[in-house]
Design an enzyme around this catalytic site. Sequence first.
Site, PDB file in Angstrom:
ATOM      1  N   CYS A  47       0.015   4.117   2.554  1.00  0.00           N
ATOM      2  CA  CYS A  47       0.316   3.680   3.928  1.00  0.00           C
ATOM      3  C   CYS A  47       1.788   3.908   4.233  1.00  0.00           C
ATOM      4  CB  CYS A  47       0.042   2.185   4.106  1.00  0.00           C
ATOM      5  SG  CYS A  47      -1.608   1.651   3.704  1.00  0.00           S
ATOM      6  N   CYS A  81       0.842  -1.205   0.000  1.00  0.00           N
ATOM      7  CA  CYS A  81       0.000   0.000   0.000  1.00  0.00           C
ATOM      8  C   CYS A  81       0.872   1.249   0.000  1.00  0.00           C
ATOM      9  CB  CYS A  81      -0.923  -0.049   1.214  1.00  0.00           C
ATOM     10  SG  CYS A  81      -1.720   1.508   1.626  1.00  0.00           S
TER      11      CYS A  81
END
Lengths: 551, 170
Positions: free
Chosen positions: B63, B60
């Site tokens: 993230c 991700c």
Amino acid sequence: MNKIQLKAALLYVSCFFYLSSIGQPNLGEIHGNFQTDVQYYNKDTLIGAPIVPEKVLMNGFANLNFTRENFSCGVRYESYLNALQGFDTRYKGNGFGFRYATYTKDNLTVTAGNFYDQFGSGLIFRSYEERTLGVDNAMDGLRLKYRPISGLYLKGFIAKQRFFFGQGEGIVRGADAEINVNELSEQLANAKLKVQVGGSFVSKYQQDKDIVYKLPENVASGGGRLKVAYGKFSFSGEYVQKINDPSTMNNFIYKEGSAVLLGLAYSQKGLGINLGAKRIDNMSFRSDRGAIGNNLMINYLPALTKQQSYNLAASIYPYASQPNGEMAYQAEVIYTLKKDSWLGGKYGTTVNVNYSEVHDIDKQIPNDSTSLLEPHTMGYKSEFLKVGETVFFKDFNVEITRKLSKKWKTVFFYANQVYNIEVVQGHPGEPTIYSNLAAADITYKINSTNAIRIEVEGLFTKQDIGSWAAALLEYTVAPHWSVAVLDQYNYGNPESEKQIHYYTGNITYTQNANRFSIAYGRQRAGLLCVGGVCRIVPASNGLTLSVSSSF
Amino acid sequence: MQKFILILLGLGLNFISAEAQNKQHIASADVKKLDGSSFNTSQLSNDGKPMLVDFWATWCGPCKAELNAIAEEYAEWQKETGVKLVAVSIDDARNMEKVGPYVNGKNWEYEVLLDPNGDFKRAMNVNNVPHIFLVNGKGEIVWQQNSSAPGDEDKIFELVKKVAKGEEIK
């Protein structure tokens, strides 16, 4: 939704009211989340988007979870009116897809109803949900978790698996034990050597209705695992085996199955090295021998390849594990060049190198009178360590992350891949694809809240439908707004009328844990992979509205 | 019958809105630490000081960008407020073994937990990553956000400072 399901769901819903009414003033807590995705479909013959008679399709769900001291219960209501394109149309209508009650006391946890769980790395059992892919093999039954002494963890369950709004025919039973040696006594707790060992047993029952062949009604599987860590080194290994399990997935052969997953890691501040190896042999394990697609899977076979995060890299040639057999290796090194050094720059630079290679396993005819993979025979013989001749996938990639200043941040990515589309996507006769991919991801922080991000990508290949270019422009105003435009352009398509732009525009508003998103544009047909599981998505064109919230 | 259920659900939602004034706490779930040992999330605490619980994954991008941005300032944050960040990786068996080398390779000083089958993620009603929770000294969740944009770290630190001083967050 049938009557039994309704009654069961009703029972669970009423538990909220019952439990919240007793024991005042401690009311417990109710929390949950919901998401809904609505799409309006346009006609688009150019990309072969199917005509959608309903015009508008919708997927939605809401989870409600109640917790009070040692007790929790919850339901998930799901709605498919009708399911979005790309989802199995058997997800239809409204219903309770998930409901459970759990009670914990004296290190014993009992769950009645639906649950997700996993033994070890999941090679033998993993019940999970990947909503965006339409995967949900939730168990429905009874589960016990028990910790008789410190460091010993036991689990057991008997359940059926979710099959859309119903259940699969087979019954699944499992038991797992894990010992964490360092938790057994206080002296061991501080030992530099950390050891965990575990063992699992899983079996399924399904009646044999075949009038010609004798099929095993009970299929047993078992495995063991070990994790050892010493200082900067750690090792993990798991081996599982399954008795004969003829099924649609393995062409009804009687051969046993096995899988092994090994990992070795070394890491210290600024440096991480990870090596992995895997062998899968005839390990599709489902609670119905006729199940295909993403349905009724009992186990999970992870792909040992980098899970890509850039647009073209993740969506055009993604790799998925081949349950009938594969051997894979992977090496990854991540190194952060020191801050304030010539190479590292003022803020440090991270270099991430990853290599993976996946081959078929060795497959030889079982005897002179049988052909390879002939149904109702042993199917094939395989030498354990011998690598098969067919290459499924290779990927060498480098990712460099460098912060240039307080305002500029960059990521450069390069990948060289070999992709066997014939095997991975099931396109018989198509040649293996050799590709190079480059991506640049540049963020410019205008001030403390405004930022622009540009992502430019190119995928260069002479095979398949030729080369691609992609560009993304994103403007964010932290913490609420994001506006993005994305274009994927298949400029290298040998058929000039198919050199199509796949453009999408997207506006997202976030308020704490609530997100609203509107997107308009074309979705490219192909594979969509999330969390290592992939499904085919058809081409579409239209307007998508998504609302998501946690409370 | 279906109507009846929907009415019940509607009642339930009304009830929740009343209930929402009650503060949410960290849910209980079994996860793993990087050395493989088991850990129950109900034991998460930071001795009366603020705590951030951030759900992320190695695949991700946003993230990692968020956690890297915080990592640069984390030492100052800790010095000023005593805050602790718990980075909960939802990577499954495919990438779980890579989390430790990644965290070390990036020099993160966070406490890292592995949630390979999403048990903690579901118990915390996280839809998708990144999703960050701010927990006050009493263990109450006072703020959460699903998604991340450059600059969010400044806002998060402002909130952490408020919580460290014992101020309310609206």
